[in-house]
Design a protein around this motif. Sequence first.
Motif, short mmCIF file in Angstrom:
data_model
loop_
_atom_site.label_atom_id
_atom_site.label_comp_id
_atom_site.label_asym_id
_atom_site.label_seq_id
_atom_site.Cartn_x
_atom_site.Cartn_y
_atom_site.Cartn_z
N ILE A 138 0.91 -1.10 -0.09
CA ILE A 138 -0.03 -0.03 -0.09
C ILE A 138 0.61 1.29 0.10
O ILE A 138 1.95 1.18 0.86
N VAL A 139 0.78 2.13 -0.76
CA VAL A 139 1.16 3.61 -0.75
C VAL A 139 0.35 4.63 -0.28
O VAL A 139 -0.88 4.79 -0.87
N ASN A 140 0.52 5.11 0.66
CA ASN A 140 -0.37 6.24 1.18
C ASN A 140 0.30 7.52 0.99
O ASN A 140 1.27 7.93 1.39
N LYS A 198 8.41 -3.31 -10.88
CA LYS A 198 9.45 -4.21 -11.10
C LYS A 198 9.14 -5.41 -10.12
O LYS A 198 9.22 -6.52 -10.18
N ILE A 199 8.53 -5.22 -8.99
CA ILE A 199 8.22 -6.10 -7.85
C ILE A 199 7.10 -6.85 -8.43
O ILE A 199 7.07 -8.26 -8.36
N LYS A 200 6.16 -6.44 -9.28
CA LYS A 200 4.90 -7.11 -9.53
C LYS A 200 5.37 -7.91 -10.83
O LYS A 200 4.62 -9.09 -10.89
N GLU A 201 6.27 -7.42 -11.58
CA GLU A 201 6.69 -8.26 -12.72
C GLU A 201 7.25 -9.66 -12.03
O GLU A 201 7.10 -10.67 -12.70
N GLN A 202 8.01 -9.34 -10.77
CA GLN A 202 8.61 -10.85 -10.37
C GLN A 202 7.31 -11.51 -9.67
O GLN A 202 7.65 -12.96 -9.58
N ASN A 203 6.40 -10.90 -9.11
CA ASN A 203 5.21 -11.51 -8.26
C ASN A 203 3.99 -11.18 -8.99
O ASN A 203 3.53 -10.05 -8.27
N PRO A 204 3.31 -11.60 -10.11
CA PRO A 204 2.24 -11.30 -10.53
C PRO A 204 0.92 -11.30 -9.45
O PRO A 204 0.10 -10.73 -9.62
N GLU A 205 1.20 -12.04 -8.46
CA GLU A 205 0.06 -12.23 -7.31
C GLU A 205 -0.18 -10.95 -6.66
O GLU A 205 -0.81 -10.85 -5.67
N LEU A 206 0.89 -10.36 -6.57
CA LEU A 206 1.18 -9.10 -5.59
C LEU A 206 -0.09 -8.20 -5.75
O LEU A 206 -0.50 -7.93 -6.96
N ILE A 207 -0.56 -7.75 -4.66
CA ILE A 207 -1.79 -6.95 -4.92
C ILE A 207 -1.30 -5.39 -4.45
O ILE A 207 -0.47 -5.13 -3.40
N THR A 208 -1.27 -4.42 -5.46
CA THR A 208 -0.77 -3.14 -5.10
C THR A 208 -2.17 -2.13 -4.89
O THR A 208 -3.15 -2.25 -5.58
N ALA A 209 -2.01 -1.50 -3.94
CA ALA A 209 -2.93 -0.22 -3.39
C ALA A 209 -2.46 0.95 -3.15
O ALA A 209 -1.39 0.94 -2.62
N VAL A 210 -3.15 2.02 -3.66
CA VAL A 210 -2.81 3.33 -3.51
C VAL A 210 -3.86 4.16 -2.79
O VAL A 210 -5.15 3.85 -3.26
N CYS A 211 -3.54 5.08 -1.97
CA CYS A 211 -4.69 5.64 -1.28
C CYS A 211 -3.99 7.07 -0.58
O CYS A 211 -3.09 7.40 -0.95
#
Length: 444
Positions: free
Chosen positions: A44-46, A67-80
């Motif tokens: 999460i990036v606040n 880049k992290i998501k390319e290594q780990n496609p299961e990663l959930i990324t959230a911004v708020c």
Amino acid sequence: MEKTFHIQTFGCQMNERDSETLAGMLIQKGYTETPVRAQADIIIVNTCSVRDNADKRFFGTLGQIKKIKEQNPELITAVCGCMMQQQHIVDTVKSKYPWVDLVFGTHNIHEFPRLLENIENEKKKLVAVWEDGGEIVEGLPSERRYPFKSFVNIMYGCNNFCTYCIVPYTRGRERSRKPSEIRKEAEALVKDGVKEITLLGQNVNSYRGSEDADSDSYMDFSDLLRMLNGIPGLERIRFMTSHPKDLSERLIQAYGDCEKLCRHIHLPVQSGSSRILKEMNRRYGKEEYLDLVRRLREAVPDIAITTDIIVGFPGETEEDFSETLDLVKKAGFDSAFTFLYSIRKGTPAAEYENQIPEEIKHERFNRLVDAVNEISASKNREMVGKVADVLAEGQSKNDPTINTGRTSGHKLVNFKGKPGITGQIVKVKITGSNTFSLVGEQEE
Ligand code: SAH
Ligand code: SF4
Ligand code: F3S
């Protein structure tokens, strides 16, 4: 295996507090926190939008996360956070940063667990930003950073619309929490080992807390301080931020009545030129501000006064700037945060034509920092030889007798002390001083 999360927080204490809430929610859902971002299952990036460099750092961070998501496609990324309350930013995120899964805003943090479940189950991207704050949602979980001190929100939003500032647009209108809710939270924190609370609001002086929205009776900020001062076991109360236009005589009196209230006030002045202050819509002038400083020092002789100053607001002349230097000297600030004026899209000052060239801003900024530092250093020198109450906040990893802590005036002290005092308020003899900190030794 246990799922992990990582939260990166930009911006002010409001955002830090919101991140603690998000962490609390994730822990309730069975996640654990990891300091290693690349290993997390959720990032999460606040975000903060108060100045342009905060915006830039956010977009830089999104590049790293790709880049992290390319290594780990299961990663959930959230911004708020505050940036997401601006439509143009959300549009940019959607079009240029497709690896972001979830966007939410400052007004619907409480929805986060539900939004996350949605993402987990449906694997679809989701944007959920509320335009304005509804009712205050109480009772959210929270994972505090420190066991012995904590922030406590007393109000949300801002009604002041200073012409340079984005906050009223990202945090909505002022809403005060009920005094009983604040008291309940403070009492629970004390039970949990907290010694010091910092009351948070963009302008705590306009706190109006009432138990019943339909009644005319309310508690103002000084009433609230007096109430909290009575909580057994609580040792220190701080607050931020305080707007000079609403600083009442009752608040100044509260320093006399409340022994737990720290001898510090953060009172952002923004400029020393009454003309610029008017353009900023601050609703006080230079002399009124200096008069407040005089009254505070009269009532509380050992009070530390800190401030925020913006350099290079549109139309600022050399004469205006010298008024700021003059005010800095007359007010005798213990320390000051200094900022280069940054154009914020959607605010009135962004449209002003007489923007100041970068090199002039920088040149004034450097002169201001020199003036501020000289005064900070001399204020700190005045502390040498005195004994201060210091809340010990941590020890050096290499040498447990080297402690760091804060005085009642919020001054940072590095001191020699007994091991294991973290979280206690101890007496420290001040033996030396620097521009930004003090040096000392714990008294026997
Ligand atoms: N509510 C607080 C401050 C919130 S923002 C108050 O009114 O004091 C923190 C600080 O950021 C402000 O005090 C101001 O000095 C600075 N700031 C806000 N908008 C800015 C801008 N557009 N450019 C530069 N500094 C800014
Ligand atoms: Fe921004 Fe002014 Fe509100 Fe502070 S009081 S948050 S500077 S608009
Ligand atoms: Fe930034 Fe929002 Fe705080 S814009 S300063 S995080 S209220």
